[in-house]
Design a protein around this motif. Structure first.
Motif, short mmCIF file in Angstrom:
data_model
loop_
_atom_site.label_atom_id
_atom_site.label_comp_id
_atom_site.label_asym_id
_atom_site.label_seq_id
_atom_site.Cartn_x
_atom_site.Cartn_y
_atom_site.Cartn_z
N LYS A 128 0.89 -1.26 0.37
CA LYS A 128 -0.13 0.15 -0.15
C LYS A 128 0.85 1.23 -0.34
O LYS A 128 0.35 2.49 -0.63
N GLU A 129 1.87 0.79 0.37
CA GLU A 129 3.10 2.52 0.53
C GLU A 129 3.32 2.74 -0.75
O GLU A 129 3.49 3.64 -1.16
N GLN A 182 0.92 4.16 -2.96
CA GLN A 182 1.06 5.94 -2.47
C GLN A 182 1.95 6.78 -2.92
O GLN A 182 1.70 7.83 -2.93
N SER A 207 1.35 7.59 -6.65
CA SER A 207 -0.05 8.22 -6.36
C SER A 207 -0.52 7.43 -6.90
O SER A 207 -1.82 7.53 -8.09
N LYS A 212 -4.08 4.75 -6.45
CA LYS A 212 -4.94 3.86 -5.54
C LYS A 212 -5.51 2.15 -6.07
O LYS A 212 -5.10 1.59 -6.73
#
Length: 127
Positions: free
Chosen positions: A37-38, A41, A44, A46
């Motif tokens: 997930k990092e 992110q 950019s 989802k």
């Protein structure tokens, strides 16, 4: 696993400015970790996950898998090549698939969209 996924994303996904790109995948542990997930992110992006144990909800990927397997089986059968060359046949099919026009890109193909050049078929042979 995630290192390979992000290496692929960094190579293939063109700069997308302010537009958010969605990474859609099954609900496997490697796709739900904090590190994964990092990394999304950081780029950019989802994330969209299917419910666990429901391949039918991941229809696009499952359909592509079925197309790939059926096409490679047909290629292997018609060529008479041994099963040990299955991986090479998969790579060959994917190359062909990516240079073919499709309904999502009416005036282009996946290869041109990613690499911003027209594909060359000089080395492709039909036996």
């Amino acid at each position: 696993m995630s290192k390979g996924v992000f290496s692929f994303i960094d190579t293939v996904v063109p700069p997308h400015g302010n537009k958010k790109i969605t990474f859609h995948s099954d609900n496997r542990g490697c796709h739900t970790s904090a590190h994964f997930k990092e990394q999304l992110q950081k780029r950019s992006m989802k994330q969209s996950l299917t419910p666990p144990h429901t391949p039918s909800r991941n229809g696009t990927a499952e359909r592509m898998n079925k197309t790939l397997v059926n096409s490679v089986r047909a290629m292997m059968h018609s060529s008479g090549l041994p099963d040990s060359l299955w991986g090479y046949a998969c790579l060959h099919f994917i190359k062909i698939y990516n240079i073919m026009p499709n309904s999502n890109l009416p005036d282009s193909c996946s290869f041109t969209t990613i690499h911003v050049i027209r594909p060359s078929i000089k080395l492709s042979k039909i036996l």
